[in-house]
Write an enzyme that holds these catalytic residues in place. Structure first.
Site, PDB file in Angstrom:
ATOM      1  N   SER A 194       0.838  -1.199   0.000  1.00 21.67           N
ATOM      2  CA  SER A 194       0.000   0.000   0.000  1.00 21.67           C
ATOM      3  C   SER A 194       0.870   1.244   0.000  1.00 21.67           C
ATOM      4  O   SER A 194       1.923   1.276   0.648  1.00 21.67           O
ATOM      5  CB  SER A 194      -0.908   0.011   1.233  1.00 21.67           C
ATOM      6  OG  SER A 194      -1.510   1.283   1.405  1.00 21.67           O
ATOM      7  N   TYR A 208      -2.888   0.021  10.161  1.00 22.26           N
ATOM      8  CA  TYR A 208      -2.982  -0.440   8.769  1.00 22.26           C
ATOM      9  C   TYR A 208      -1.709  -0.106   8.000  1.00 22.26           C
ATOM     10  O   TYR A 208      -1.121  -0.972   7.343  1.00 22.26           O
ATOM     11  CB  TYR A 208      -4.187   0.210   8.082  1.00 22.26           C
ATOM     12  CG  TYR A 208      -4.229  -0.049   6.587  1.00 22.26           C
ATOM     13  CD1 TYR A 208      -4.643  -1.278   6.098  1.00 22.26           C
ATOM     14  CD2 TYR A 208      -3.809   0.925   5.681  1.00 22.26           C
ATOM     15  CE1 TYR A 208      -4.668  -1.534   4.725  1.00 22.26           C
ATOM     16  CE2 TYR A 208      -3.829   0.680   4.315  1.00 22.26           C
ATOM     17  CZ  TYR A 208      -4.250  -0.544   3.844  1.00 22.26           C
ATOM     18  OH  TYR A 208      -4.248  -0.797   2.505  1.00 22.26           O
TER      19      TYR A 208
END
Length: 319
Positions: A194, A208
Site C-alpha cells: 500500500s 494499517y
C-alpha cells in the site's frame, strides 16, 4: 594580476560546472525515458514459465478478482482463496465462462484469515496444493480500518484482525507455497502492499499503514534471500484504487479501477522488488516527494480528521 587570476579561476571552474550540469540533465532524461519504457512499452514476463498454477488470496473482490482474470488470460490455472464460498464459486464461474472450462482449471480454498491460526492456514493450503506446480503466488488479501480512528480508539479485536490478515496471511501463505517453488527452483511471489506504507505518515490509520510497511520489508528481504534459488519476490505499492475496501465507487485520473490497476500490475510482475505499477500512481508519488514531509503530514492529518468528522456525524444521525 589579481584580475587575471580571477579570470583564470573562472575558466577553470566553468568546465567542471558545465560537465556536472550536463550529466545531471542527461541522467534525468535517461530516468524519464526508462520510466516511459517500463510503464508503457516493456513486454510483460511469461508467467507460465514459473509453473502452470497461480494462487490468489482475496480473490473475490477488487484487485484480487481482477488479477485472477488477468492470470487466467495468460493461460494459468487458478487456486482462488477467500472466506466466502458463494463468492468464490461465482468468481470461478465467471472466469470459466470467459475463458472456457477446458482451458482454465480452477481450485477453490475457503479460508477466513481472521478466524484461523497460522498453522491451520499453512496446513490447509499445503494439503490442497499438493502435487500442483504453483508457480505464481499473489498475496492480495487485506483488511483496512473501518474508519479514521486515533490509535487509542482501536479495539483489541480490530487490532488483532488487522495484523492477522495483513501480516499473518502473507507469512503463512508464503510459507505454504515456498517449499514447492524451492523444489522446482522457480517461482514468482507478488505481495500487494500500500502507498500508505511509503509516504511520510498515514495518521488515523496507523496500524494499517504499519502492517503494510511490514509487507514491503518482508518482500525486500525475502527477495534477497531467495533470488539465488530462482524465486522472484516483489511488493507492488498501489496508491488509492476504486475498491470496496477503499470505500471509493468511481475511478478517476489518480484513482484507477481495479481492472485498470490489475492490467498494469501483471506487466510489472517480477521486474522490480518494490514497484508502483500504475502510471498515475507513480506520478502522484513523484509529486508527493517534491513536497516537504511536514506539509504532507499536516495535509493528511487535516484530511483524515475531516473524513472522521463526517463519518461520526453520519453515525450520530443514524443512531
Amino acid at each position: 594580476m589579481a584580475s587575471s587570476t580571477t579570470i583564470d579561476l573562472k575558466k577553470t571552474l566553468i568546465i567542471p560546472i558545465c560537465t556536472i550540469g550536463f550529466l545531471t540533465f542527461f541522467t534525468q532524461i535517461f530516468k524519464f525515458l526508462k520510466w516511459v519504457y517500463s510503464m508503457f512499452l516493456r513486454p510483460p514476463k511469461k508467467l507460465n514459465k514459473y509453473g502452470s498454477w497461480a494462487l490468489v488470496t482475496g480473490s473475490t473482490d477488487g484487485i484480487g478478482k481482477c488479477l485472477s482474470f488477468e492470470l487466467a488470460s495468460k493461460g494459468l490455472n487458478l487456486i482462488l482463496i477467500g472466506r466466502n464460498p458463494q463468492k468464490l464459486q461465482t468468481t470461478s464461474n465467471e472466469i470459466r465462462a470467459k475463458f472456457g472450462k477446458e482451458k482454465t482449471k480452477i481450485k477453490i480454498i475457503v479460508i477466513d484469515f481472521e478466524k484461523i491460526s497460522g498453522e491451520e492456514i499453512e496446513f490447509k493450503i499445503c494439503k490442497e496444493i499438493e502435487g500442483l506446480d504453483v508457480g505464481v503466488l499473489i498475496n492480495n488479501v487485506g483488511l483496512s480500518s473501518e474508519r479514521s480512528r486515533f490509535f487509542h480508539e482501536i479495539g483489541l479485536k480490530g487490532m488483532i484482525d488487522l495484523v492477522s490478515v495483513n501480516v499473518g496471511s502473507v507469512n503463512w501463505v508464503t510459507k505454504a507455497v515456498l517449499p514447492g517453488m524451492l523444489k522446482r527452483k522457480k517461482g514468482a511471489i507478488v505481495n500487494i502492499g500500500s502507498g500508505s506504507s511509503v509516504i511520510p505518515s498515514y495518521p488515523l490509520f496507523s496500524v494499517y499503514a504499519a502492517s503494510k510497511a511490514y509487507v514491503a520489508m518482508f518482500s525486500r528481504s525475502l527477495s534477497i534471500e531467495y533470488k539465488q534459488f530462482g524465486i522472484d519476490i516483489q511488493c507492488q505499492v498501489p496508491m488509492l484504487v476504486a475498491t470496496k475496501m477503499a470505500s471509493i465507487k468511481k475511478a478517476s485520473f489518480f484513482i484507477p479501477s481495479p481492472e485498470q490497476f490489475s492490467k498494469a500490475s501483471i506487466k510489472w510482475i517480477v521486474y522490480d522488488t518494490i514497484c508502483v505499477p500504475y502510471w498515475t500512481h507513480a506520478l502522484e508519488w513523484c509529486i508527493m516527494n517534491m513536497i516537504p514531509d511536514s506539509l504532507v503530514n499536516r495535509m493528511l492529518l487535516r484530511y483524515f480528521i475531516s473524513v472522521r468528522k463526517k463519518v461520526l456525524r453520519k453515525e450520530n444521525n443514524l443512531a
